[in-house]
Design a protein around this motif. Sequence first.
Motif, PDB file in Angstrom:
ATOM      1  N   PHE A   1      -0.487  -2.439 -20.264  1.00  0.00           N
ATOM      2  CA  PHE A   1      -1.164  -1.704 -21.354  1.00  0.00           C
ATOM      3  C   PHE A   1      -1.201  -0.199 -21.054  1.00  0.00           C
ATOM      4  CE2 PHE A   1      -3.549  -5.704 -20.533  1.00  0.00           C
ATOM      5  CZ  PHE A   1      -3.245  -6.412 -21.681  1.00  0.00           C
ATOM      6  N   GLY A   2      -0.127   0.353 -20.552  1.00  0.00           N
ATOM      7  CA  GLY A   2      -0.157   1.744 -20.060  1.00  0.00           C
ATOM      8  C   GLY A   2      -0.051   1.680 -18.552  1.00  0.00           C
ATOM      9  N   GLY A   3      -0.270   2.800 -17.892  1.00  0.00           N
ATOM     10  CA  GLY A   3      -0.107   2.789 -16.436  1.00  0.00           C
ATOM     11  C   GLY A   3       1.330   3.100 -16.056  1.00  0.00           C
ATOM     12  N   CYS A   4       1.838   2.433 -15.040  1.00  0.00           N
ATOM     13  CA  CYS A   4       3.114   2.831 -14.442  1.00  0.00           C
ATOM     14  C   CYS A   4       4.164   1.746 -14.458  1.00  0.00           C
ATOM     15  CB  CYS A   4       2.892   3.163 -12.968  1.00  0.00           C
ATOM     16  SG  CYS A   4       1.953   4.640 -12.693  1.00  0.00           S
ATOM     17  N   SER A   5       5.414   2.193 -14.234  1.00  0.00           N
ATOM     18  CA  SER A   5       6.469   1.234 -13.893  1.00  0.00           C
ATOM     19  C   SER A   5       6.908   1.516 -12.465  1.00  0.00           C
ATOM     20  CB  SER A   5       7.659   1.376 -14.848  1.00  0.00           C
ATOM     21  OG  SER A   5       8.346   2.567 -14.571  1.00  0.00           O
ATOM     22  N   VAL A   6       7.528   0.519 -11.861  1.00  0.00           N
ATOM     23  CA  VAL A   6       8.078   0.695 -10.513  1.00  0.00           C
ATOM     24  C   VAL A   6       9.577   0.402 -10.584  1.00  0.00           C
ATOM     25  CG1 VAL A   6       7.404  -1.686  -9.867  1.00  0.00           C
ATOM     26  CG2 VAL A   6       7.945  -0.017  -8.080  1.00  0.00           C
ATOM     27  N   SER A   7      10.351   1.254  -9.953  1.00  0.00           N
ATOM     28  CA  SER A   7      11.802   1.073  -9.978  1.00  0.00           C
ATOM     29  C   SER A   7      12.349   1.220  -8.568  1.00  0.00           C
ATOM     30  CB  SER A   7      12.468   2.148 -10.855  1.00  0.00           C
ATOM     31  OG  SER A   7      11.846   2.208 -12.118  1.00  0.00           O
TER      32      SER A   7
ATOM     33  N   LYS B   1      15.257   4.087  -2.970  1.00  0.00           N
ATOM     34  CA  LYS B   1      13.854   4.514  -2.896  1.00  0.00           C
ATOM     35  C   LYS B   1      13.020   3.789  -3.951  1.00  0.00           C
ATOM     36  CE  LYS B   1      14.097   8.709  -0.443  1.00  0.00           C
ATOM     37  NZ  LYS B   1      15.411   8.419   0.103  1.00  0.00           N
ATOM     38  N   ILE B   2      11.703   3.781  -3.704  1.00  0.00           N
ATOM     39  CA  ILE B   2      10.790   3.254  -4.716  1.00  0.00           C
ATOM     40  C   ILE B   2      10.323   4.445  -5.551  1.00  0.00           C
ATOM     41  CG2 ILE B   2       8.601   2.062  -5.146  1.00  0.00           C
ATOM     42  CD1 ILE B   2       8.880   0.754  -2.404  1.00  0.00           C
ATOM     43  N   VAL B   3      10.553   4.359  -6.844  1.00  0.00           N
ATOM     44  CA  VAL B   3      10.129   5.442  -7.736  1.00  0.00           C
ATOM     45  C   VAL B   3       9.107   4.887  -8.721  1.00  0.00           C
ATOM     46  CG1 VAL B   3      10.851   7.250  -9.344  1.00  0.00           C
ATOM     47  CG2 VAL B   3      12.446   6.463  -7.585  1.00  0.00           C
ATOM     48  N   ILE B   4       7.989   5.575  -8.817  1.00  0.00           N
ATOM     49  CA  ILE B   4       6.954   5.201  -9.779  1.00  0.00           C
ATOM     50  C   ILE B   4       7.075   6.126 -10.975  1.00  0.00           C
ATOM     51  CG2 ILE B   4       4.459   5.031 -10.158  1.00  0.00           C
ATOM     52  CD1 ILE B   4       4.976   3.331  -7.837  1.00  0.00           C
TER      53      ILE B   4
ATOM     54  N   ALA C   1       0.858  -1.186   0.000  1.00  0.00           N
ATOM     55  CA  ALA C   1       0.000   0.000   0.000  1.00  0.00           C
ATOM     56  C   ALA C   1       0.893   1.235   0.000  1.00  0.00           C
ATOM     57  CB  ALA C   1      -0.901  -0.006   1.230  1.00  0.00           C
ATOM     58  N   LEU C   2       0.373   2.338  -0.521  1.00  0.00           N
ATOM     59  CA  LEU C   2       1.146   3.575  -0.609  1.00  0.00           C
ATOM     60  C   LEU C   2       0.596   4.610   0.369  1.00  0.00           C
ATOM     61  CD1 LEU C   2       1.302   3.741  -4.507  1.00  0.00           C
ATOM     62  CD2 LEU C   2       3.130   3.036  -2.942  1.00  0.00           C
ATOM     63  N   THR C   3       1.339   5.698   0.539  1.00  0.00           N
ATOM     64  CA  THR C   3       0.790   6.768   1.389  1.00  0.00           C
ATOM     65  C   THR C   3      -0.078   7.725   0.569  1.00  0.00           C
ATOM     66  OG1 THR C   3       2.832   8.008   1.098  1.00  0.00           O
ATOM     67  CG2 THR C   3       2.642   6.711   3.112  1.00  0.00           C
ATOM     68  N   ILE C   4      -0.076   7.566  -0.758  1.00  0.00           N
ATOM     69  CA  ILE C   4      -1.059   8.311  -1.559  1.00  0.00           C
ATOM     70  C   ILE C   4      -2.277   7.408  -1.764  1.00  0.00           C
ATOM     71  CG2 ILE C   4       0.461   9.911  -2.754  1.00  0.00           C
ATOM     72  CD1 ILE C   4       0.588   7.990  -5.116  1.00  0.00           C
ATOM     73  N   GLY C   5      -3.442   8.017  -1.976  1.00  0.00           N
ATOM     74  CA  GLY C   5      -4.645   7.204  -2.104  1.00  0.00           C
ATOM     75  C   GLY C   5      -5.870   8.062  -2.294  1.00  0.00           C
ATOM     76  N   THR C   6      -6.977   7.638  -1.688  1.00  0.00           N
ATOM     77  CA  THR C   6      -8.244   8.346  -1.856  1.00  0.00           C
ATOM     78  C   THR C   6      -8.784   8.799  -0.507  1.00  0.00           C
ATOM     79  OG1 THR C   6      -8.681   6.685  -3.555  1.00  0.00           O
ATOM     80  CG2 THR C   6     -10.459   8.223  -3.053  1.00  0.00           C
TER      81      THR C   6
ATOM     82  N   ASP D   1       5.407  11.138 -15.704  1.00  0.00           N
ATOM     83  CA  ASP D   1       5.514  11.758 -14.378  1.00  0.00           C
ATOM     84  C   ASP D   1       6.191  10.791 -13.421  1.00  0.00           C
ATOM     85  OD1 ASP D   1       4.262  14.257 -14.794  1.00  0.00           O
ATOM     86  OD2 ASP D   1       2.320  13.239 -14.887  1.00  0.00           O
ATOM     87  N   PHE D   2       6.887  11.357 -12.455  1.00  0.00           N
ATOM     88  CA  PHE D   2       7.645  10.514 -11.531  1.00  0.00           C
ATOM     89  C   PHE D   2       7.246  10.805 -10.091  1.00  0.00           C
ATOM     90  CE2 PHE D   2       9.984  11.009 -15.423  1.00  0.00           C
ATOM     91  CZ  PHE D   2      10.401   9.708 -15.699  1.00  0.00           C
ATOM     92  N   TYR D   3       7.128   9.760  -9.306  1.00  0.00           N
ATOM     93  CA  TYR D   3       6.747   9.921  -7.903  1.00  0.00           C
ATOM     94  C   TYR D   3       7.671   9.057  -7.051  1.00  0.00           C
ATOM     95  CZ  TYR D   3       2.334  11.279 -10.166  1.00  0.00           C
ATOM     96  OH  TYR D   3       1.382  11.862 -10.968  1.00  0.00           O
ATOM     97  N   VAL D   4       8.308   9.683  -6.072  1.00  0.00           N
ATOM     98  CA  VAL D   4       9.056   8.894  -5.091  1.00  0.00           C
ATOM     99  C   VAL D   4       8.039   8.558  -4.002  1.00  0.00           C
ATOM    100  CG1 VAL D   4      10.955   8.907  -3.438  1.00  0.00           C
ATOM    101  CG2 VAL D   4      11.202  10.091  -5.638  1.00  0.00           C
TER     102      VAL D   4
END
Length: 390
Positions: free
Chosen positions: A344-350, A210-213, A49-54, A377-380
Amino acid sequence: MSEIKAKVLAKFQEVFGTAEGTKVYFAPGRVNLIGEHTDYNGGHVFPCALTIGTYGVAKKRTDGKLRFFSMNFERLGIVESSLDEFTPGGDKNWTAYPKGVMWAFEQKGMKMDCGLELLLFGNIPNGSGLSSSASVEVLTGAILRDLYGFEVSNQDLALIGQFSENKYNLVNCGIMDQFAIAMGKKDCAIFLDTSNLKYEYAPVVLKGAKIVISCSNKKRGLGDSKYNERRSECETALAELQKVVDIKSLGELDEATFEKYQDAIQDEVRRKRAKHAVYENQRTLKAVAALKAGNLEEFGKLMNASHVSLRDDYEVTGIELDTLAEEAWKVPGVIGSRMTGAGFGGCSVSIVKDEAVDRFIQSVGEAYQKKIGYAADFYVVEIGDGPVIL
Ligand code: GLA
């Protein structure tokens, strides 16, 4: 009060007249570290789970009306519905997700005795593959539990969310997303065996990384993707294998057993799909063992191999996700990189070493813009907890 809480309450007041008597809730998004397209094949997954959400602000009504507002789709304004207007497969906007969950509770014998007002705000990019929809589903479940006194566990919230997605939104998804969100735990990934829902929390100790999306900004929805098609290809391949080997799911096979029996699959494309499911499950077991042993390099290599398999055998990447992963592999300090989610699109995780994060964002970002023609776009990100009342 957090800034976001104040913001959503102020918006609720503006939209619905008063924020008195409301409560504020949060449910995270998720990222899967490894174990892709294994959850509907009885295999293992390793999401967090992430600290970003709804965020959700909710208040019961005295009548049977449902009034929805999303800060992510402000132009739609208030979307009105009611407790007798559940139409599986028939809703055309985002309210299909909360309504699907309300319908699912009702199907399970938990009927809301009055309607509600619900305002949502998500800080997960929509349709990015970080499960904004599962986040809304689990959030809605947590709100119904709290406001209507339904006795359900967090694991039930995951199952009800999946049920609503399958039967109300007609996407045949597995359990991973809803489970990762409902059962999230700070700084841990969830090692889940989808064949029996046994799970274990594994601390994600990244030691200076770090985890980068990376978000491709190629929009997709599971409904219009080839998700259901992949799932049925795997089911057919399983049925063919079951003629020669006694298994209940592809997740029961190791690589050697698969190689021994793979000829039973009559079609080359289906053989590749099944191969991915089997090998990816085994990679997930190896990756979790590597992480537990503190061998992050090995974990990263398995992430890269996962992407290659999703690209070549499962064929769910596409040029956008391939560019993100392949450009990431070139950057010194990148431990591993792969597409995450349905594809099919969406994100990668690194996983990227601290000192390489800026370089990563710059060099992958430039290469992506050049090749694809628009920006990524990139998100740590950080790993967070499951649903909470704020
Ligand atoms: C989507 C589905 C999940 C899972 C992934 C692929 O996110 O909702 O159940 O199948 O794709 O791993």
